[in-house]
Structure formats: structure tokens, C-alpha cells
Enzyme design. Sequence first.
Site, PDB file in Angstrom:
ATOM      1  CE  LYS A   1      -4.265  -1.640   0.019  1.00  0.00           C
ATOM      2  NZ  LYS A   1      -5.241  -1.349  -1.050  1.00  0.00           N
TER       3      LYS A   1
ATOM      4  CD  GLU B   1     -10.033   4.036   0.294  1.00  0.00           C
ATOM      5  OE1 GLU B   1      -9.282   3.137  -0.158  1.00  0.00           O
ATOM      6  OE2 GLU B   1      -9.911   5.234  -0.030  1.00  0.00           O
TER       7      GLU B   1
ATOM      8  CB  SER C   1      -0.811  -8.219  -1.260  1.00  0.00           C
ATOM      9  OG  SER C   1      -1.729  -9.004  -0.526  1.00  0.00           O
TER      10      SER C   1
END
Length: 398
Positions: A92, A114, A381
Site C-alpha cells: 500500500k 479510506e 501483498s
Amino acid sequence: MTAETVPDGQGHFGPYGGRFVPEALIAALDELTAAYAAARAEPGFTDELDRLLRTYVGRPTPLTDAARLTAHAGGARILLKREDLAHTGSHKLNNALGQALLAKRMGKTRIIAETGAGQHGVATATACAYLGLECVVYMGEEDTVRQALNVARMRMLGASVVAVKTGTRTLKDAITEAMRDWVTNVASTHYVIGSVMGPHPFPALVRDFQRVIGDEARTQLRELTGRLPDAVVACVGGGSNAMGIFTAFVPDAAVGLVGCEAGGAGVEGALHAATLASGRPGVLHGMRTYLLQDPDGQTLPTHSVSAGLDYPGVGPEHAWLHDTGRATYRSVTDGQAMEALRLLAHTEGILCAIETAHAVHGAVELARELGPDQIVLICLSGRGDKDMDTAARWFDLL
């Protein structure tokens, strides 16, 4: 239009994408589109982002040969692209840092975001702390409970975390509240959308910031194996990690692209978030894409043991890849994902995120289908620290 040339100038991936937003946001989206185009063409911006990806995020992330997982699967060789080892524990930060730099270039002083599982929230809070920007993160109330550790991390980093108590109190509602905030405060605020979704230019912008994953993996695979993989596997909610690793391989027709959606309690019922398996085209959060909706077009509630995949839509480029057949998408149930979480821990000593575990399950299945002499690459991830409370209760570890 081919997969290599999307989106078009209006942000369309075939019939998907585009802009479906209040008039108050059109000028902000136009400003963002122009600023991003200018920044990409300016060596100063790209050089600074590349420097931070190396010295702050910790790129390139390694490629791990999962020998014991491969042996367990009894088929293709499984390799792991280790985004769990990036700063903040997931992919991220690649996007959050890129967007925060862009926002600062645009003169914005306030950042909103968010988050579902909390990893994008933590990444955005981290980027804002590093760059000296105010940060507000919207998170569904249900997710603040099941991801309490990440709430604490965000607050420790100086961010304000707003628990959203409307609707299903999950990721969909967090996005809706962030959109409302942006409309109200658009002059001073940039919305750092965390996935390849939302109105143009966000799906392409987020993909571009995340494509470093696939570009690195492509080079690393050639160095390690002398060739490209036979398949690339990633979990898909909104789909940013998947697009990040898929994009580098889209032109290679011989490389299969496989996304793993949240099958929840099973796609034959209502408790899942498998949008491409069970959805149909519609409009949500500023984009046209596949959605889980009732016959009247009302968005359906979703369920997943993983907060980060608990979303009734999907990025529009995934919808396009699905329709063109360039990528295929599988559903993985809660139980299958949790067993894959434990399997990876026992075979490789890696605690991955529950979101990521969906891809691990899908990759093990695929490895068995493909057989020996094939290579399967997994986008690992995120790490699983945030999910240990859920895992402890699921497996009765305490």
C-alpha cells in the site's frame, strides 16, 4: 481497444471506468489528471519517488523461492513477491507515498483516505507523517474492531481515524464517507484512494504507482529462472496489488493472470464478496464496473473474513480484463483462505495477511493443475500481524 492501451482519455477500460461524480468534484479530478500528467513528465518528481521507494519503502522487495510450499503442492514451482517486507507491511505504501507527493506538489495540506483492513490507512498515515501533511482516515466501525491494531498504528502516526457507523459499517461505507468529505473540502484536501477504483484518473493512477511490483518481479524472475512465469496470482478486492503485479505481464499472452476473490461462506449464498463471479455491471463510487447488486440495482451487503476484500465492487480494469479473457478470477472461501494462511506459516515460516492467503490458496490449486516444469508467481501483498487475533480465534490458539 486492447488491454495494453487502456484507459482512453476519459478513463474508460472498454465500457468500464469513467467518471460518475458530483459536479463539485469535476474540477478537482481535472486538476489531479493534469497534475499527474505533468509530474510523470518531470524528472524531479519521478526521481524523488524512486529515491523514496528505495530508501524509505525498502524496494526492491525480494523474490522468495517457496520450496516447501512447492513440495506440498506437488506441482509447479511457486515463487513469492514479498510485498509483506515493504515498510508498513504491505504494497500500500507504493501508492500512498506517490499520491501524497503529488498532493503536496498540488498545494494540498490535508489528506483523507479510506481503509478496510487498515493497511492503506497505515500507509497513508505514514506518508503524511513523513511529508508533514494532516491525515484523516475513514474506516468502517466493524473493521475498526477486527483491525484494532491498525487503528492504533494510524493514531500513533498522528492520523485521525473516523469510525463510520452507517450502512454495513465496512469498506464500502468508509469510501462513501471519504467521498462526502472530499466534496466538502476539495480546495484544501486530496483523497488518497487506496485501490484501482473510483473515478478517472484514480484507477490508472493507482495502477501506475503500484506497477513497480510487477516490473521488479519480471526482472527478478528472469535473473532467477531465465524466463517469465506461467501464471501470476494475486488476491482481488478493489484490486491494487493484483493490477500492480499483472500490468507488467499483460502484454505476454503466455502468462496467465489469476485473481482470487473473497468467496466468504460460498458464492452459492449471499455471504461473500466475489464481485466478478456473481456481479453485473453498474455504477458505484464514481466508476462503472461489476457490482454485487439486487435486481433493482441496489448494492448488496458483502461478507469476508478479510476486511480488505470485503467490498461489493472491483476496479474497472479488472472488469475489462475479465470480459476480454486476459485474466481469470477464482473464488476462495473463508475456510480455504484460513487454511492457506496456516499452510504458508507451517511450510515457509511466513505469516501473511488473510487477504493474501486467498491468493496462496488459489496458487496452490493452480500449481497442482499446471504440474511440474511450470512457474507460479504469487503477489504476497501483506503481512499478517494485523490478523493474528482473527487467526487465534479461528484456530483456537489461545
